[in-house]
Enzyme design. Structure first.
Site, short mmCIF file in Angstrom:
data_model
loop_
_atom_site.label_atom_id
_atom_site.label_comp_id
_atom_site.label_asym_id
_atom_site.label_seq_id
_atom_site.Cartn_x
_atom_site.Cartn_y
_atom_site.Cartn_z
N ASP A 162 0.80 -1.21 0.26
CA ASP A 162 0.25 0.00 0.07
C ASP A 162 1.34 1.01 -0.16
O ASP A 162 1.21 1.41 0.85
CB ASP A 162 -0.64 0.32 1.35
CG ASP A 162 -1.49 1.43 1.29
OD1 ASP A 162 -1.78 2.60 0.34
OD2 ASP A 162 -2.12 1.07 2.39
N LYS A 173 2.95 11.62 -3.47
CA LYS A 173 2.33 10.29 -4.16
C LYS A 173 0.90 11.42 -5.11
O LYS A 173 0.41 11.26 -5.75
CB LYS A 173 1.75 10.02 -3.44
CG LYS A 173 0.35 8.89 -4.11
CD LYS A 173 -0.63 7.79 -2.88
CE LYS A 173 -1.14 7.31 -3.68
NZ LYS A 173 -2.37 6.32 -2.74
N GLU A 194 -7.42 1.02 -4.47
CA GLU A 194 -7.15 0.66 -3.37
C GLU A 194 -8.07 0.54 -2.82
O GLU A 194 -8.21 -0.62 -1.53
CB GLU A 194 -6.71 2.19 -2.72
CG GLU A 194 -5.04 2.40 -3.13
CD GLU A 194 -5.61 3.39 -2.68
OE1 GLU A 194 -5.46 4.70 -1.74
OE2 GLU A 194 -3.87 4.26 -3.11
N ASP A 252 -12.80 4.87 1.46
CA ASP A 252 -11.99 4.63 1.79
C ASP A 252 -11.10 6.24 1.90
O ASP A 252 -11.02 6.51 0.83
CB ASP A 252 -10.98 4.40 0.78
CG ASP A 252 -9.48 3.54 1.08
OD1 ASP A 252 -8.89 4.14 1.63
OD2 ASP A 252 -9.01 3.28 0.47
#
Length: 567
Positions: free
Chosen positions: A6, A68, A145, A167
């Site tokens: 992850d 990211k 994800e 999420d």
């Protein structure tokens, strides 16, 4: 050995499939989460993980986080005299996770399943693959994800009714609607927002508290980079406190002076109202695309550290008219799901009855022209071929005709997105096919898109009645690298002076102690300073047992001042 990773905005984690279940991999500090942070020390060594995160407030110009969010762009972060793009910084984090996995298992890691936000576009996904290559990992698959989290939840519960995975991480927000039936875990729809996460809630806390800090002249005179990191760290602490209390202190120490104010949970919720509203659109889109009603959902499964915030949980409860399911560990679910996918790829016997399907997160299509009503054509109009949330692998075809007499060829731009104007979508490539010269509209071509579970898009163009065909496998030409270029960049990263993994715990504790010393005043600062001195003396003596004992005393002292460290 294949591991699941992850790769998060705030924290990253790794896991593997072992003895019929996913197992989290601890890092050198014994933690299951590794901060996605990179920092450069005075002697030119790179720190990765917690040691880097702890330096963010004290060395903001030598530390970079949240990179990211810039994946797939050309944005450069400068550390020392060297610039790094997001995929290189991500490669350093991946390389650290790979080393932790090898130390944990005693086996070499050859491949990885890496998770990405469901709404990452093609360019961002390719950048993630390159980051894996630069870390000397074979990227076996990229998994969305929320799909990974659904895989972990679905394998664990074998829930038979549709459920929704909500999420919300540090930098991105994803939603997936999932069904499990007879061992098949089927993603019905995914949606999300790549620019919404815990970092944005921190910024709202800063906006709320900063005007209340006095004197304002001290803030105006401060170095803006240093000030922002001090405010960001204070916002993170306050946000954490508001998870368990109705008010929190927002405090910084600037040039030896303590500045503080109190923020309440109600004021924070009001300040974050716009962000909470943005959570609704992806949920509604995924429900529409899946043709599933809210009342048909069996569970609302929370994933991502930012779902711990009471303001978010209250918003979810109001949105769905019920309490969400918080039984899955929000920080671990995605990594565990990636490990399940790794187990599926390795054909684990324990997963023989489990199958997973995913969806195409974006609409894929071509640019076309349409009549403008005045005898001409309006160009740059998006024509969808594979709609978003189509189950993959998928193959779809559409037919197009010439728009002018004696046209020699038909040119297609390949796009990804939802906008009607192709200029607002992401261009993936282009392809042309020659056609016989005839009056407009008399020649048609078939354009077929084939999209597989690894994210590969193949475009086939054929002219019926002729032998003319064209084929294109989409490659990001702007950033594509040869094997030699990958090897060169990998060697350049390997040549960097990286802080030894074995010393990571000492570096992290010292960085934390330094940050605390600068953040507190008076007796607390003096107290921290004494314990730092004792720890540094133990380090100089180079006696492992004395170092271990001194480090633990320092950690206990820091915990007594600011509470236990929270990832």
């Amino acid at each position: 050995m294949i591991i699941g990773i992850d790769l998060g905005t705030t924290n990253s984690a790794a896991a593997l499939w072992r003895d019929g279940q996913p197992v989290l991999i601890p890092n050198a500090l014994g933690d299951m989460l590794t901060p996605s942070a990179v920092s450069l020390t005075a002697d030119g060594a790179l720190l990765v993980g917690m040691a880097a995160r702890e330096r963010q407030a004290t060395h903001p110009r030598d530390t970079v986080t949240a990179f990211k969010r810039h994946m797939g762009t050309q944005q450069i972060a400068t550390l020392g005299k060297r610039g790094f793009n997001a995929e290189e910084l991500s490669a350093l984090v991946l390389r650290q996770l790979k080393a932790d996995a090898e130390a944990f298992t005693g086996e070499p890691v050859t491949g990885a399943v890496i998770t990405v936000p469901a709404y990452f576009n093609d360019r961002q996904r390719k950048a993630t693959r390159r980051a894996g290559q630069l870390a000397d990992l074979k990227v076996e698959r990229l998994v969305n994800e929320p799909t990974a989290a659904a895989l972990a939840f679905g394998v664990q519960t074998r829930e038979q009714e549709p459920f929704l995975v909500f999420d919300l991480g540090g930098g991105t927000f994803d939603v997936s609607i999932v069904e499990v039936f007879d061992g098949v875990i089927e993603v019905r729809a995914s949606s999300g927002d790549n620019r919404l996460g815990g970092e944005d809630f921190n910024e709202r806390l800063i906006d709320l508290a900063r005007p209340r800090l006095q004197p304002q002249s001290a803030l105006d005179a401060a170095d803006p980079v240093v000030l922002h990191e001090l405010l960001r760290a204070a916002a993170e602490r306050a946000r954490r406190t508001l998870s368990d209390a109705n008010e929190a202190e927002f405090a910084i120490v600037l040039d030896g002076k303590a500045l503080s104010t109190t923020v309440t949970a109600d004021a924070f919720e009001e300040a974050a109202a716009q962000l909470l509203q943005r959570l609704r659109d992806p949920v509604l889109r995924s429900l529409r695309d899946s043709s599933i009603r809210v009342e048909d959902l069996s569970e609302i499964v929370l994933v991502g550290g930012s779902t711990r915030m009471p303001v978010v949980r209250r918003a979810i409860t109001r949105m769905f008219g019920r309490f969400p399911n918080a039984t899955v560990h929000p920080d671990h679910a995605v990594a565990l799901g990636a490990a399940v996918q790794a187990g599926l790829l390795a054909r684990s016997a324990a997963l023989e009855e489990v199958r997973m399907t995913d969806v195409c997160p974006f609409t894929l299509g071509v640019d076309t022209a349409e009549p403008d009503g005045r005898g001409g054509y309006r160009t740059g109009i998006f024509s969808p071929i594979i709609d978003r949330n189509t189950t993959i692998p998928a193959s779809r075809a559409s037919y197009y005709q010439t728009v002018s007499d004696n046209q020699k060829q038909i040119h297609f731009g390949i796009y990804q997105g939802e906008a009607r104007d192709v200029a607002a979508n992401v261009k993936l490539g282009e392809i042309s096919v020659p056609v016989p010269r005839k009056p407009a509209g008399q020649i048609g071509v078939e354009c077929r898109f084939t999209y597989d579970s690894s994210g590969l898009l193949e475009v086939d163009i054929s002219v019926p009645g002729t032998d003319v065909t064209r084929n294109l496998v989409i490659v990001d030409d702007a950033d594509a690298m040869t094997d030699a270029e990958i090897a060169k960049r990998r060697d350049a990263l390997a040549a960097l002076k990286v802080h030894p993994r074995e010393q990571s715990e000492n570096a992290a504790v010292l960085a934390r102690a330094t940050r605390c010393y600068e953040a507190f005043l008076g007796d607390q600062r003096e107290f921290i300073g004494r314990w730092i001195g004792m720890f540094e003396s133990a380090l100089e003596a180079q006696e492992p047992r004395a170092i271990h004992e001194a480090r633990q005393r320092l950690v206990d002292a820091l915990d007594s001042v600011e509470g236990e460290r929270f990832l």
